[in-house]
Design a protein around this motif. Structure first.
Motif, short mmCIF file in Angstrom:
data_model
loop_
_atom_site.label_atom_id
_atom_site.label_comp_id
_atom_site.label_asym_id
_atom_site.label_seq_id
_atom_site.Cartn_x
_atom_site.Cartn_y
_atom_site.Cartn_z
N LEU A 349 0.65 3.43 2.98
CA LEU A 349 0.94 4.58 2.12
C LEU A 349 1.83 4.16 0.96
O LEU A 349 1.58 4.48 -0.20
N SER A 350 2.88 3.41 1.27
CA SER A 350 3.84 2.98 0.26
C SER A 350 3.17 2.09 -0.79
O SER A 350 3.38 2.25 -2.00
N ALA A 351 2.33 1.16 -0.32
CA ALA A 351 1.66 0.24 -1.23
C ALA A 351 0.70 0.98 -2.16
O ALA A 351 0.64 0.71 -3.36
N ARG A 352 -0.06 1.92 -1.59
CA ARG A 352 -1.01 2.68 -2.42
C ARG A 352 -0.30 3.60 -3.40
O ARG A 352 -0.76 3.81 -4.51
N TYR A 353 0.80 4.17 -2.95
CA TYR A 353 1.59 5.04 -3.84
C TYR A 353 2.01 4.23 -5.07
O TYR A 353 1.85 4.68 -6.21
N GLN A 354 2.53 3.04 -4.82
CA GLN A 354 3.02 2.20 -5.91
C GLN A 354 1.89 1.73 -6.82
O GLN A 354 1.94 1.90 -8.04
N ALA A 355 0.84 1.17 -6.21
CA ALA A 355 -0.23 0.56 -7.00
C ALA A 355 -1.11 1.60 -7.71
O ALA A 355 -1.34 1.51 -8.91
#
Length: 525
Positions: A349-355
Motif C-alpha cells: 500500500l505504502s509503495a503504491r501510494y508513493q509511486a
C-alpha cells in the motif's frame, strides 16, 4: 441526466455484530465506484447497502451484552456501520435494515405469495447447524473437531462445534428449480461472474438440490411466518429479500418496475445463496431473476482470510487515518484483480501510494497547474497547431476512456483503472519529452509552449473525470484547481462516457493554486 437505462447495484447486507474490516470496505467501495461510474454515464442508477439484523447469533450477542436485540443492533449500526460509509466516501442511495417495518411487511408479502403458489410445505427437520454461519451444513462443510473439540463435528469455516437441530419447519421446494437454474446459467453465461464462480455453481446445482428449510421455531428474533406465528422466517431468506423490499416490492409497483432487476456484488463465500436460492425464490414468485451476480475474492492478510475471530481483521479507518479514503479506494480497486483473491500488506500500500498517487498522478496535477500559473498567469492557453506528439496524447485519452467504460461494464474495475492510468503515464512522459521549462526560455517558442500546456491541462481534465468514481475527494479538489468547476459545472455531472472527447476545457479558463493531492506520509513503524 438519465438515459433511462436502469443500473441497480447492491452490496451484500452486512452482519452488524462483525465490526467492519477492510474486506467489508472492499466490497462497499467496489459497488460505490461502479454506481458512481454509471450515475455519471447518465444511467438511472441506484446503490443499496445495509445490515442483516435478525437470527439466533444476534439474539445471543445481545443477551451477552445485556441488551434487547433491537437495542443491540441499533447501537452497532450507528456506531460502526454508518461511520464506515463516511470513512470511505460512499454515496449510497439507500441503506436497508432488516428490522425496518418496510422490509418486514414486504418479506411477509413475498413469503405468503410463494406459499400461495404452492412452493412451501411443512416438514420435519434434523441437521447440523452452525450458529456463526446461520446455516445448516452439508457433509462437505463438516470437519472432525480437534483439541478441546475432539470427538465433535465442527464447522469448516469457524472450527466451532455444530448444533444438532430437530424441529418442525416450513420448506421451500428448491429442488423443483434445478433444471430452470441450469437453463438460466446456460442461456446467460454472464449471470454469474467470474467464470470460476459460475463453474462452481453449475457443478453444485448439477449434483442435485435439496429443499430448503425456510423457518425456525426455537427462537423468535426474526420476521413471523404470516400464516403461522409460532415460526420466524429463516434469516437467510429474510436477508436475500432485502434487494427486492428496498425498491418497493409489494407496496410500490412503480418503483419496483423502475429499479428491478439488480446486479449483486458479493464475497464468494455467500455466492450460492445469491446464485442458487435467490433466483429460485424469485422464479417461484413469478419475478425476474437478478441481472447478474458478481463474486469477488477474499482479502488475505498474511495468507489468511480476514476474520474477527482470528484477529486478522483490519479496520478501514486504520488505513484512511494515514493515507486518506482515496488511497484506500484506489489501492484495493487497482491492486487486486476484481473476482480473485488478493493479499493486503502495508508495504505494498505504502509503495503504491508513493509511486502511483504521490509521484504519478499527484505530481502531474501539481506540475501542470504550477506551469500554467508561472508561464501564462494562471490562464489555460490557446493551443496552436497540433503535432503528431500532441495527437498521440489525444488518442491515448480517447482510447483510455472507451476501454475503461468497457471494463466497468464487465465489472473489472481493476482493468478500468489500469487503462485510465495510461493517461497519467502518457502525460508525464509528454512533459518530460517536451520540456515546457526549456520552451519558456525563448519567446519564439511561445505558441509551442501554449500547445504543450493546453494538451497537458486538457488531458488532466479528462483524467479527472475518469478517476472521479474511484477517487472522489482528490479529483474534486483538482477539478476546482483546474478552473473546470467554474467553466464546466460540477465534476459529478460530467458525462463520463464522453470524457475522452478532446477540447472540452476552454482556453481562457483560470486555474488556482493546488496543494499536494497526496502528501508525503509519515508512518510510525
Amino acid at each position: 441526466m438519465t438515459s433511462g437505462r436502469s443500473f441497480y447495484i447492491t452490496t451484500p447486507i452486512y452482519y452488524p455484530s462483525d465490526v467492519p474490516h477492510i474486506g467489508h470496505g472492499y466490497t462497499t467501495v467496489a459497488v460505490d465506484t461502479l454506481a458512481r461510474w454509471h450515475r455519471q454515464a447518465g444511467d438511472d442508477t441506484w446503490m443499496l447497502t445495509g445490515t442483516d439484523e435478525h437470527g439466533q447469533k444476534m439474539m445471543r450477542a445481545a443477551a451477552a451484552n445485556g441488551a434487547t436485540p433491537q437495542e443491540w443492533v441499533d447501537r452497532l449500526v450507528s456506531e460502526s456501520w454508518f461511520p464506515l460509509l463516511e470513512t470511505l466516501d460512499v454515496a449510497n442511495d439507500d441503506f436497508i435494515r432488516t428490522t425496518q417495518e418496510r422490509h418486514e411487511e414486504r418479506v411477509k408479502a413475498f413469503v405468503q405469495a410463494i406459499y400461495d403458489r404452492g412452493y412451501i410445505y411443512a416438514g420435519e427437520f434434523e441437521a447440523l447447524y452452525c450458529v456463526g454461519c446461520e446455516e445448516f451444513k452439508t457433509e462437505a462443510e463438516i470437519l472432525p473437531g480437534t483439541g478441546e473439540f475432539e470427538g465433535l463435528k465442527v464447522c469448516a469455516i469457524h472450527s466451532k462445534p455444530l448444533e444438532l437441530l430437530q424441529e418442525k419447519n416450513y420448506f421451500f421446494k428448491l429442488s423443483e428449480f434445478q433444471d430452470r437454474l441450469l437453463e438460466l446459467y446456460a442461456s446467460e453465461p454472464d449471470f454469474i461472474r467470474p467464470e470460476s464462480a459460475r463453474n462452481e455453481v453449475v457443478s453444485f446445482v448439477r449434483s442435485g438440490l435439496k429443499d430448503l428449510s425456510i423457518s425456525r421455531s426455537t427462537f423468535d428474533w426474526g420476521i413471523e411466518v404470516p400464516w403461522d406465528d409460532s415460526h420466524v422466517i429463516y434469516v437467510w431468506v429474510d436477508a436475500l429479500l432485502n434487494y427486492a423490499t428496498a425498491v418497493g416490492y409489494g407496496t410500490d409497483p412503480e418503483q419496483f418496475a423502475r429499479r428491478w432487476p439488480a446486479y449483486h456484488v458479493v464475497g464468494k463465500d455467500i455466492l450460492r445463496f445469491h446464485a442458487v436460492i435467490w433466483p429460485a425464490m424469485l422464479m417461484a414468485a413469478g419475478l425476474e431473476v437478478p441481472r447478474g451476480v458478481f463474486a469477488h475474492g477474499w482479502l488475505l492478510v498474511g495468507g489468511e482470510k480476514m476474520s474477527k475471530s482470528k484477529l486478522t481483521g483490519i479496520a478501514p479507518s486504520e488505513i484512511t487515518d494515514v493515507f486518506g479514503s482515496d488511497a484506500y479506494r484506489f489501492y484495493f480497486l487497482s491492486a487486486i484483480a476484481f473476482g480473485q483473491d488478493g493479499s493486503f500488506s502495508w508495504e505494498d500500500l505504502s509503495a503504491r501510494y508513493q509511486a502511483e498517487l504521490a509521484n504519478g498522478f499527484g505530481n502531474l496535477a501539481s506540475r501542470t497547474v504550477a506551469m500554467i500559473g508561472k508561464y501564462f498567469d494562471g490562464v489555460v492557453p490557446m493551443p496552436g497547431t497540433y503535432t503528431d506528439a500532441d495527437r498521440a496524447v489525444q488518442t491515448v485519452v480517447a482510447d483510455a476512456a472507451t476501454a475503461a467504460d468497457a471494463a466497468m461494464e464487465r465489472f473489472r474495475i481493476d482493468e478500468a483503472i489500469e487503462r485510465i492510468w495510461t493517461i497519467v503515464d502518457e502525460l508525464n512522459g509528454y512533459i518530460t519529452v517536451n520540456e515546457p521549462w526549456a520552451l519558456a526560455k525563448d519567446e519564439a517558442n511561445r505558441e509551442r509552449l501554449a500547445t504543450v500546456l493546453y494538451t497537458v491541462a486538457e488531458g488532466l481534465r479528462a483524467l479527472t473525470v475518469l478517476l472521479s468514481p474511484v477517487m472522489p475527494a482528490a479529483t474534486g479538489i483538482l477539478w476546482k484547481a483546474l478552473g473546470a468547476e467554474a467553466a464546466l459545472g460540477a465534476l459529478t455531472s460530467q458525462p463520463i462516457r464522453g470524457a475522452g472527447t478532446w477540447g472540452v476545457l476552454a482556453p481562457g479558463t483560470t486555474v488556482s493554486a493546488l496543494a499536494p493531492l497526496f502528501p508525503r506520509v509519515e508512518q510510525n513503524s
